[in-house]
Design a protein around this motif. Structure first.
Motif, PDB file in Angstrom:
ATOM      1  N   ALA A 152     -51.938 -85.185 -30.691  1.00  0.00           N
ATOM      2  CA  ALA A 152     -52.123 -86.438 -31.423  1.00  0.00           C
ATOM      3  C   ALA A 152     -53.611 -86.733 -31.560  1.00  0.00           C
ATOM      4  CB  ALA A 152     -51.439 -87.582 -30.682  1.00  0.00           C
ATOM      5  N   LYS A 153     -53.896 -87.622 -32.486  1.00  0.00           N
ATOM      6  CA  LYS A 153     -55.253 -88.139 -32.675  1.00  0.00           C
ATOM      7  C   LYS A 153     -55.130 -89.638 -32.874  1.00  0.00           C
ATOM      8  CE  LYS A 153     -59.296 -87.599 -35.692  1.00  0.00           C
ATOM      9  NZ  LYS A 153     -59.802 -86.829 -36.843  1.00  0.00           N
ATOM     10  N   VAL A 154     -55.914 -90.390 -32.105  1.00  0.00           N
ATOM     11  CA  VAL A 154     -55.861 -91.852 -32.164  1.00  0.00           C
ATOM     12  C   VAL A 154     -57.286 -92.376 -32.316  1.00  0.00           C
ATOM     13  CG1 VAL A 154     -55.232 -93.954 -30.921  1.00  0.00           C
ATOM     14  CG2 VAL A 154     -53.762 -91.929 -30.756  1.00  0.00           C
ATOM     15  N   TRP A 155     -57.485 -93.184 -33.348  1.00  0.00           N
ATOM     16  CA  TRP A 155     -58.780 -93.834 -33.568  1.00  0.00           C
ATOM     17  C   TRP A 155     -58.986 -94.914 -32.518  1.00  0.00           C
ATOM     18  CZ3 TRP A 155     -61.445 -91.003 -36.675  1.00  0.00           C
ATOM     19  CH2 TRP A 155     -60.854 -90.353 -37.751  1.00  0.00           C
ATOM     20  N   LEU A 156     -60.211 -95.068 -32.054  1.00  0.00           N
ATOM     21  CA  LEU A 156     -60.574 -96.116 -31.106  1.00  0.00           C
ATOM     22  C   LEU A 156     -61.335 -97.235 -31.798  1.00  0.00           C
ATOM     23  CD1 LEU A 156     -61.764 -93.832 -28.177  1.00  0.00           C
ATOM     24  CD2 LEU A 156     -59.541 -94.968 -28.426  1.00  0.00           C
ATOM     25  N   GLU A 157     -61.770 -96.996 -33.040  1.00  0.00           N
ATOM     26  CA  GLU A 157     -62.487 -98.020 -33.787  1.00  0.00           C
ATOM     27  C   GLU A 157     -62.054 -98.009 -35.239  1.00  0.00           C
ATOM     28  OE1 GLU A 157     -66.748 -97.618 -34.192  1.00  0.00           O
ATOM     29  OE2 GLU A 157     -66.597 -95.555 -34.778  1.00  0.00           O
ATOM     30  N   PRO A 158     -62.064 -99.101 -35.915  1.00  0.00           N
ATOM     31  CA  PRO A 158     -62.455-100.425 -35.423  1.00  0.00           C
ATOM     32  C   PRO A 158     -61.445-101.016 -34.447  1.00  0.00           C
ATOM     33  CG  PRO A 158     -61.645-100.621 -37.655  1.00  0.00           C
ATOM     34  CD  PRO A 158     -61.650 -99.145 -37.316  1.00  0.00           C
ATOM     35  N   SER A 159     -60.236-100.460 -34.456  1.00  0.00           N
ATOM     36  CA  SER A 159     -59.231-100.842 -33.461  1.00  0.00           C
ATOM     37  C   SER A 159     -58.393 -99.597 -33.170  1.00  0.00           C
ATOM     38  CB  SER A 159     -58.346-101.982 -33.981  1.00  0.00           C
ATOM     39  OG  SER A 159     -57.668-101.571 -35.148  1.00  0.00           O
ATOM     40  N   VAL A 160     -57.620 -99.649 -32.115  1.00  0.00           N
ATOM     41  CA  VAL A 160     -56.767 -98.508 -31.772  1.00  0.00           C
ATOM     42  C   VAL A 160     -55.717 -98.347 -32.864  1.00  0.00           C
ATOM     43  CG1 VAL A 160     -55.121 -97.592 -30.101  1.00  0.00           C
ATOM     44  CG2 VAL A 160     -57.170 -98.793 -29.301  1.00  0.00           C
ATOM     45  N   GLU A 161     -55.720 -97.165 -33.488  1.00  0.00           N
ATOM     46  CA  GLU A 161     -54.806 -96.894 -34.595  1.00  0.00           C
ATOM     47  C   GLU A 161     -54.458 -95.405 -34.610  1.00  0.00           C
ATOM     48  OE1 GLU A 161     -55.010 -97.114 -39.412  1.00  0.00           O
ATOM     49  OE2 GLU A 161     -56.022 -98.680 -38.277  1.00  0.00           O
ATOM     50  N   THR A 162     -53.224 -95.113 -34.851  1.00  0.00           N
ATOM     51  CA  THR A 162     -52.744 -93.738 -34.857  1.00  0.00           C
ATOM     52  C   THR A 162     -53.204 -93.002 -36.111  1.00  0.00           C
ATOM     53  OG1 THR A 162     -50.784 -94.397 -33.635  1.00  0.00           O
ATOM     54  CG2 THR A 162     -50.668 -92.329 -34.819  1.00  0.00           C
ATOM     55  N   GLN A 163     -53.803 -91.842 -35.926  1.00  0.00           N
ATOM     56  CA  GLN A 163     -54.088 -90.946 -37.048  1.00  0.00           C
ATOM     57  C   GLN A 163     -52.879 -90.031 -37.258  1.00  0.00           C
ATOM     58  OE1 GLN A 163     -56.539 -90.638 -39.278  1.00  0.00           O
ATOM     59  NE2 GLN A 163     -55.674 -88.818 -40.190  1.00  0.00           N
ATOM     60  N   TYR A 164     -52.423 -89.366 -36.187  1.00  0.00           N
ATOM     61  CA  TYR A 164     -51.208 -88.552 -36.264  1.00  0.00           C
ATOM     62  C   TYR A 164     -50.636 -88.290 -34.872  1.00  0.00           C
ATOM     63  CZ  TYR A 164     -54.554 -84.730 -35.386  1.00  0.00           C
ATOM     64  OH  TYR A 164     -55.541 -83.943 -34.871  1.00  0.00           O
ATOM     65  N   PHE A 165     -49.358 -88.043 -34.835  1.00  0.00           N
ATOM     66  CA  PHE A 165     -48.625 -87.614 -33.649  1.00  0.00           C
ATOM     67  C   PHE A 165     -47.720 -86.469 -34.086  1.00  0.00           C
ATOM     68  CE2 PHE A 165     -49.463 -91.824 -31.820  1.00  0.00           C
ATOM     69  CZ  PHE A 165     -49.637 -91.509 -30.485  1.00  0.00           C
ATOM     70  N   TYR A 166     -47.794 -85.328 -33.414  1.00  0.00           N
ATOM     71  CA  TYR A 166     -46.922 -84.194 -33.698  1.00  0.00           C
ATOM     72  C   TYR A 166     -46.194 -83.789 -32.419  1.00  0.00           C
ATOM     73  CZ  TYR A 166     -49.555 -83.743 -38.020  1.00  0.00           C
ATOM     74  OH  TYR A 166     -50.149 -83.996 -39.239  1.00  0.00           O
ATOM     75  N   ASN A 167     -44.889 -83.619 -32.542  1.00  0.00           N
ATOM     76  CA  ASN A 167     -44.039 -83.152 -31.454  1.00  0.00           C
ATOM     77  C   ASN A 167     -43.995 -84.098 -30.255  1.00  0.00           C
ATOM     78  OD1 ASN A 167     -43.327 -80.783 -32.870  1.00  0.00           O
ATOM     79  ND2 ASN A 167     -45.233 -79.819 -32.231  1.00  0.00           N
ATOM     80  N   TYR A 168     -44.103 -85.388 -30.514  1.00  0.00           N
ATOM     81  CA  TYR A 168     -43.907 -86.395 -29.475  1.00  0.00           C
ATOM     82  C   TYR A 168     -42.738 -87.284 -29.879  1.00  0.00           C
ATOM     83  CZ  TYR A 168     -48.443 -85.394 -27.288  1.00  0.00           C
ATOM     84  OH  TYR A 168     -49.488 -84.793 -26.646  1.00  0.00           O
TER      85      TYR A 168
END
Length: 79
Positions: A34-50
């Motif tokens: 997965a990839k999660v942005w920390l700015e400007p706020s916590v936001e999901t970029q992608y999740f695979y196989n979770y």
């Protein structure tokens, strides 16, 4: 690719090539990533196989460790 946090079997890390992107963290465990942005706020970029439960767990870990993750980003990238 420094590991910033290991929790509940998840590995939270950065890639050196991500220097020019906004703050974010990569998360891996088994075949999930997965990839999660920390700015400007916590936001999901992608999740695979979770599964949905794992996504919630990952986001809760990030919320609990947001300051640590941000500090690690600045320490690694020097921004």
């Amino acid at each position: 690719m420094p590991t910033v946090l290991l929790e509940r079997g998840y590995r939270f890390h950065f890639y050196a090539s991500d220097r020019d992107e906004p703050r974010h963290v990569h998360i891996t465990r088994s075949d999930g990533y997965a990839k999660v942005w920390l700015e400007p706020s916590v936001e999901t970029q992608y999740f695979y196989n979770y599964k949905a439960r794992e996504k919630r767990e990952i986001l809760a870990i990030i919320a609990d460790n947001e300051a640590l993750l941000n500090d690690a980003w600045y320490e690694f990238f020097g921004k």
